[in-house]
Scaffold this active site. Structure first.
Site, PDB file in Angstrom:
ATOM      1  N   PRO A   2       4.217  -0.037  21.491  1.00  0.00           N
ATOM      2  CG  PRO A   2       4.033   0.034  23.853  1.00  0.00           C
ATOM      3  CD  PRO A   2       4.670  -0.721  22.734  1.00  0.00           C
ATOM      4  N   GLY A  22     -14.727  -8.949   8.582  1.00  0.00           N
ATOM      5  CA  GLY A  22     -14.254  -8.019   7.729  1.00  0.00           C
ATOM      6  C   GLY A  22     -15.023  -8.026   6.202  1.00  0.00           C
ATOM      7  CE  LYS A  34      -3.823  -2.432   2.356  1.00  0.00           C
ATOM      8  NZ  LYS A  34      -4.590  -2.624   3.580  1.00  0.00           N
ATOM      9  N   GLY A  76      -1.204  -0.583  11.694  1.00  0.00           N
ATOM     10  CA  GLY A  76      -0.732  -0.602  10.241  1.00  0.00           C
ATOM     11  C   GLY A  76      -1.625  -0.059   9.324  1.00  0.00           C
TER      12      GLY A  76
END
Length: 272
Positions: free
Chosen positions: A153, A234, A66, A128
């Site tokens: 984190p 999803g 991406k 992500g």
């Protein structure tokens, strides 16, 4: 005339993108030859450029490409630039257009589930590209607070800071504490080869629990069922993404609209 489109990812096997596009092709009576390409990292630009020359109309882009797709695109949508990722390419003879339909498809799925994001508290697992798209969509929808958890984190903190720039009226923070109306898993938890143990034992305050993975019942969704929340995998978001991508390639779907078309796709295809 048969239009050509593609899916570019690694690994690409097992994706439901081909089924979604095939269902739209049938319902909208337009022939589309949709080919799946498993493209190793480092070869994305080469393969995508070749498909452009071969007059493919566009491509859906999944991990890990991406960000590479963002660098390839000449014209980039506002969502894609803000999120920092492109997951749909649209080619013509002189241009490479990059879009992020992940945020749009996610938001469409929330609306379809009758979830009101405005003034809500939302919890995202993951940092992500999918989590970035979801955080962006929730900010645009007017969520009051979006908390982001990641195993590292610092990644959650970076995501909260970067997306918060675009939506100053939404509080973006890193962490996993307190109740939330929306609980979203945007990590590989539960997928083949990954642990299926959520980082939390309960989902307090949950109204909607969504897991962006598909293909199996996950322990994350099981926690949602225990909380008596509405639970979604999803697939609805994927179908809405496919519809949004179709519109970029071929124009608006028109009446009766995306929601009805999504329901028709879900009935037409037995999703695994």
């Amino acid at each position: 005339m048969v239009d050509k489109a593609a899916l570019l990812g690694h690994p690409a096997a097992g994706s439901l993108w081909p089924q979604a596009v095939a269902a739209l092709s049938r319902l909208l009576d337009r022939k589309v030859k949709y080919k799946v390409f498993d493209v190793e990292p480092g070869r994305f630009i080469e393969v995508a450029t070749k498909l452009h020359k071969e007059e493919y109309i566009g491509a859906n882009v999944v991990m890990p490409h991406k960000r590479a797709a963002l660098s390839l695109a000449v014209s980039v949508s506002g969502e894609a630039r803000s999120i920092g990722a492109v997951n749909c390419l649209n080619w013509d003879k002189s241009d490479v257009k990059g879009h992020n339909i992940e945020a749009l498809g996610f938001y469409d799925a929330l609306v379809d589930a009758s979830f009101k994001a405005r003034d809500s508290v939302c919890q995202i697992l993951g940092a992500g590209c999918a989590a970035r798209a979801a955080a962006y969509a929730l900010g645009r929808a007017g969520a009051r607070q979006v908390r982001i958890w990641a195993r590292k984190p610092a990644q959650a903190e970076t995501l909260a800071r970067e997306i918060g720039v675009y939506w100053p009226n939404t509080i973006f923070s890193a962490g996993l504490d307190g109740p939330a109306a929306l609980w979203l898993n945007a990590t590989p938890l539960g997928l083949e080869g990954y642990s299926d143990k959520p980082p939390i034992k309960a989902l307090p305050g949950s109204v909607l629990v969504m897991d962006l993975s598909y293909g199996r019942a996950t322990k994350f969704l099981a926690l949602g069922a225990v909380a008596r929340a509405r639970c979604l995998n999803g697939i609805p978001a994927l179908v809405y993404q496919a519809i949004r991508g179709w519109e970029l390639w071929f124009g608006p779907v028109g009446n009766p609209g995306r929601a009805v078309l999504k329901a028709d796709v879900m009935r037409l295809k037995r999703w695994r």
